[in-house]
Design an enzyme around this catalytic site. Structure first.
Site, PDB file in Angstrom:
ATOM      1  N   GLY A 130       7.242   3.757   3.910  1.00  0.00           N
ATOM      2  CA  GLY A 130       7.771   5.071   4.563  1.00  0.00           C
ATOM      3  C   GLY A 130       8.954   4.849   5.415  1.00  0.00           C
ATOM      4  N   GLY A 131       8.897   5.682   6.595  1.00  0.00           N
ATOM      5  CA  GLY A 131      10.127   5.828   7.320  1.00  0.00           C
ATOM      6  C   GLY A 131      10.034   4.545   8.142  1.00  0.00           C
ATOM      7  N   GLY A 154       8.709   1.500   7.403  1.00  0.00           N
ATOM      8  CA  GLY A 154       8.724   0.085   6.676  1.00  0.00           C
ATOM      9  C   GLY A 154       7.539   0.231   5.720  1.00  0.00           C
ATOM     10  N   PRO A 155       7.299  -0.886   4.873  1.00  0.00           N
ATOM     11  CA  PRO A 155       6.578  -0.988   4.117  1.00  0.00           C
ATOM     12  C   PRO A 155       5.106  -1.437   4.595  1.00  0.00           C
ATOM     13  CG  PRO A 155       7.786  -2.978   3.774  1.00  0.00           C
ATOM     14  CD  PRO A 155       8.537  -1.843   4.671  1.00  0.00           C
ATOM     15  N   VAL A 156       4.083  -1.217   3.901  1.00  0.00           N
ATOM     16  CA  VAL A 156       2.779  -1.490   4.515  1.00  0.00           C
ATOM     17  C   VAL A 156       1.883  -2.375   3.571  1.00  0.00           C
ATOM     18  CG1 VAL A 156       0.442  -0.816   5.256  1.00  0.00           C
ATOM     19  CG2 VAL A 156       2.303   0.563   5.824  1.00  0.00           C
ATOM     20  N   ASP A 171       3.822  12.730  14.583  1.00  0.00           N
ATOM     21  CA  ASP A 171       3.956  12.803  13.154  1.00  0.00           C
ATOM     22  C   ASP A 171       2.608  12.832  12.367  1.00  0.00           C
ATOM     23  OD1 ASP A 171       5.172  12.647  10.940  1.00  0.00           O
ATOM     24  OD2 ASP A 171       5.574  10.487  10.757  1.00  0.00           O
ATOM     25  N   LYS A 183       1.920  -3.519   8.849  1.00  0.00           N
ATOM     26  CA  LYS A 183       3.155  -2.455   8.547  1.00  0.00           C
ATOM     27  C   LYS A 183       4.507  -3.356   8.954  1.00  0.00           C
ATOM     28  CE  LYS A 183       2.704   1.731   9.959  1.00  0.00           C
ATOM     29  NZ  LYS A 183       3.232   2.345   8.655  1.00  0.00           N
ATOM     30  N   LEU A 215       0.719  -1.108   0.095  1.00  0.00           N
ATOM     31  CA  LEU A 215       0.038  -0.013  -0.081  1.00  0.00           C
ATOM     32  C   LEU A 215       0.791   1.109  -0.128  1.00  0.00           C
ATOM     33  CD1 LEU A 215      -2.749  -0.932   2.765  1.00  0.00           C
ATOM     34  CD2 LEU A 215      -2.932  -1.073   0.038  1.00  0.00           C
ATOM     35  N   GLY A 216       1.996   1.139   0.689  1.00  0.00           N
ATOM     36  CA  GLY A 216       2.977   2.051   0.650  1.00  0.00           C
ATOM     37  C   GLY A 216       4.148   1.877   1.355  1.00  0.00           C
TER      38      GLY A 216
END
Length: 664
Positions: free
Chosen positions: A346-347, A349-351, A461, A365, A343-344
């Site tokens: 980021g900082g 890790g992947p989701v 965040d 996640k 799905l995405g």
């Protein structure tokens, strides 16, 4: 001539005791004597049918001396198949009679069948299909199945005690999907694990949305306490008997696997090597020392493994299902963490998007950065965060700790993140009423985290990509517990040119001073973005509008604040828009003392409190404009505030490039 009839009788689970009778082994008898209490010590073991000693009620076979921690079976198959997670599924092709059983030669597992089909052709117990099984992780596993007319049991033998994940795999192979009477068949049975009813009136095709040849997965947690596991599929006395073939009505299963929810201490059937320490010790004193050291090392290794297993068991007892998932479950749910399911990234890790066997869609996640906590503290913290629930917070289902990196399991939200809805092409069409409710929802969620929850949490965040939208476009704050799990030094701020920096409060960017006012600042930025329908920084537009906060302040000072409204909004409530802009400017004040608490923000947004007129332009915007106006001598005009830490005075973000954080 006298003919001997083959007599089949079921005497399983009948509390039979005493010595095993020699007459029970006569050739014309087929007796199922599983799960009784015969006195095997007084019995000549030479007359015992193979494997029966392992399937007595008190399970004497391997009890107290476990050798295994997992097993997997491809039911009805004549060959072994390797699953997607590298699990080897053993063949299960033995032709079981109407009252029969068998145990594998390694005494790893066994199976028992009871019942006789009514006029079924050849009394068949195994069926297969040439059609490709839909939605199957490994289609070959579901091409065959074992079927029983009444009662089908699988047994795990010699398992190490602890909590296990039992995964059952089904596909309806008996009833074709066709516009004929043959598709009218219905199979209904119950599922028991360790004697506990898990599924009442289970219908494979119904679970698959009315389709045959479609994979259905069911996962359960079972506790093994006597080195023995039982899976029981039992005909519910319902359904059809004669469609499409006489006798296709009993319980059916295609594959099953059992994996531990703990760190095993046994070798899963691998023979142990004989120690040669004695021989080495006899050579010389020096060799003896080496041998003793080796023994000590082995002893410490075993002790450590047992301690780890004990700790793992304590974790699962502490949290329990559904808070702790096995890696095998999540591998299956995400198709072995397929890149197609990402799905995405980021900082943190992947989701991955996934689906659990019970039909729940989840977001997994994968935490690439390891926590500074131990597993006990990590799971306890996840349990604490899971207890923090609010309609505007993403639900954290739990975690996984038996993978290489910790995993967090969230609910999946269909409409993605707020930044996707607002900033991207083909985004959702959000009218003003919806946007205002989104702003209110974010404010409610933060108010709960800061002031109402028993566990006070500073998100740290908050940004548009960390606000997810459900089916009804209700906003839910995600990742709200990760700040508790990780070191305060990690900010997870996106500073690349992707365009999501600008949410950091000055005091946090400069001095790591973390309070709830950091979230208040970020909320103000997100509120402005929602009104304007654009990100806080956009280098593709005219210079005066690149930085959203600077542009908003210019318009506010000119008493033209509503010009910031997204031009796609044809109709909006002017009073609500001005109220949101005013609150956003108040939330993004340079000093945390000037920012209101979120409860006050809520009161102003809903009209329960008056709007305070006194709002002062923050110094960081003034300094940015001053520096930009004297760009020929930027070093002399840049304040000490921005120069010492290399911080952009408008976005309050480091000027170095970091990793983006998707936030789901």
């Amino acid at each position: 001539m006298m003919h001997l009839f083959h007599i089949c009788r079921d005497f399983s689970y009948n509390q039979l005791t005493g010595s095993f009778p020699s007459w029970a082994t006569q050739n014309n008898l087929q007796l199922n004597l599983v799960a009784n209490n015969f006195d095997l010590g007084s019995t000549n073991n030479g007359i015992l049918p193979p494997g029966l000693n392992c399937l007595q009620k008190d399970t004497p076979c391997l009890r107290g001396s476990p050798e295994y921690y997992s097993f997997a079976v491809d039911c009805g198959s004549n060959r072994s198949i390797r699953g997607s997670d590298n699990t080897m599924y053993e063949l299960d092709f033995t032709d079981l009679g109407s009252s029969s059983y068998y145990v594998t030669s390694e005494t790893r597992w066994g199976v028992s069948n009871v019942g006789k089909y009514f006029q079924s052709p050849n009394d068949s117990k195994i069926i297969y299909s040439n059609e490709k099984i839909q939605n199957a992780v490994v289609s070959e596993l579901l091409q065959t199945a074992r079927m029983s007319p009444s009662s089908l049991r699988y047994f795990g033998l010699g398992l190490e005690n602890g909590n296990y994940t039992v995964l059952l795999q089904f596909a309806e192979l008996g009833y074709p999907d066709s516009p004929t009477w043959k598709s009218l068949g219905r199979r209904v049975f119950d599922i028991y694990i360790q004697g506990d009813l898990k599924e009442k009136d289970f219908d494979i095709r119904k679970m698959a949305g009315g389709k045959s040849f479609t994979a259905v997965y069911k996962s359960y947690t079972a506790t093994v306490s006597k080195n023995f596991l039982e899976i029981h599929l039992f005909w519910a006395g319902k359904g059809t008997c004669c469609i499409p073939i006489q006798g296709y009505y009993g319980p059916l299963i295609s594959a099953l696997s059992i994996t531990p929810n703990f760190t095993p201490t046994v070798r899963n059937g691998v023979p142990k090597r004989k120690s040669k320490v004695g021989a080495i010790a006899g050579i010389s004193i020096g060799a003896s020392v080496v041998g003793l050291a080796a023994l000590f090392g082995i002893f410490m290794f075993i002790k450590k493994r047992r301690r780890l297993a004990q700790q793992q068991g304590e974790l699962y007892n502490l949290v329990g299902r559904p808070d702790v998932f096995s890696n095998a479950e999540l591998k299956l749910a995400t198709n072995n963490y397929s890149s197609q399911n990402i799905l995405g990234e980021g900082g943190y890790g992947p989701v991955y998007k996934g689906m659990l066997p019970d039909g729940r869609v989840i977001a997994v996640k994968q935490l690439s950065q390891s926590s500074h906590q131990g597993k006990n503290q990590f799971v306890t913290e996840v349990a604490t965060i899971s207890s923090v629930q609010h309609r505007n917070l993403v639900k954290l289902h739990g975690c996984c700790i038996d993978s290489n990196t910790p995993l967090l399991v969230y609910e999946y939200l269909e409409n993605g993140s707020l930044d996707q809805a607002l900033f991207r092409k083909n985004s959702l069409k959000l009218d003003w009423a919806t946007r205002f409710e989104i702003i209110l929802g974010i404010a409610r969620g933060l108010t709960y985290l800061h002031e109402e929850s028993s566990v006070r949490i500073v998100h740290r965040d908050i940004k548009a990509s960390n606000v997810l939208l459900d089916t009804d476009l209700t906003p839910k704050i995600s990742d709200f517990g990760l700040a508790r799990l990780y070191d305060e030094k990690k900010t997870h701020v996106s500073t690349g040119i992707a365009g999501t920096f600008g949410y950091l409060a000055p005091e946090y960017a400069m001095r790591r001073h973390l309070t709830e006012k950091v979230d208040v600042y970020a909320f103000g930025v997100v509120a402005l973005e929602t009104v304007a329908g654009r990100s806080n920084t956009n280098n593709s537009i005219e210079e005066s509008k690149i930085y959203l906060l600077e542009w908003a302040w210019d318009l506010y000072e000119k008493e033209q604040a509503q010009r910031i409204v997204d031009p796609r909004l044809e109709d909006f409530n002017k009073d609500e828009v001005l109220r949101v802009i005013h609150v956003a400017l108040l939330c993004t004040q340079g000093s945390p003392n000037q920012r209101p608490p979120m409860s006050r923000v809520m009161a102003v947004l809903t009209g329960d409190a008056e709007v305070v007129e006194m709002v002062t332009k923050p110094s960081y915007i003034t300094e940015w404009q001053y520096r930009d106006g004297n760009s020929t001598n930027s070093e002399s005009t840049t304040s000490e505030f921005s120069r010492q830490k290399e911080i952009d005075p408008l976005t309050m973000s480091p000027t170095i490039t970091g990793s983006s954080h998707d936030g789901r």
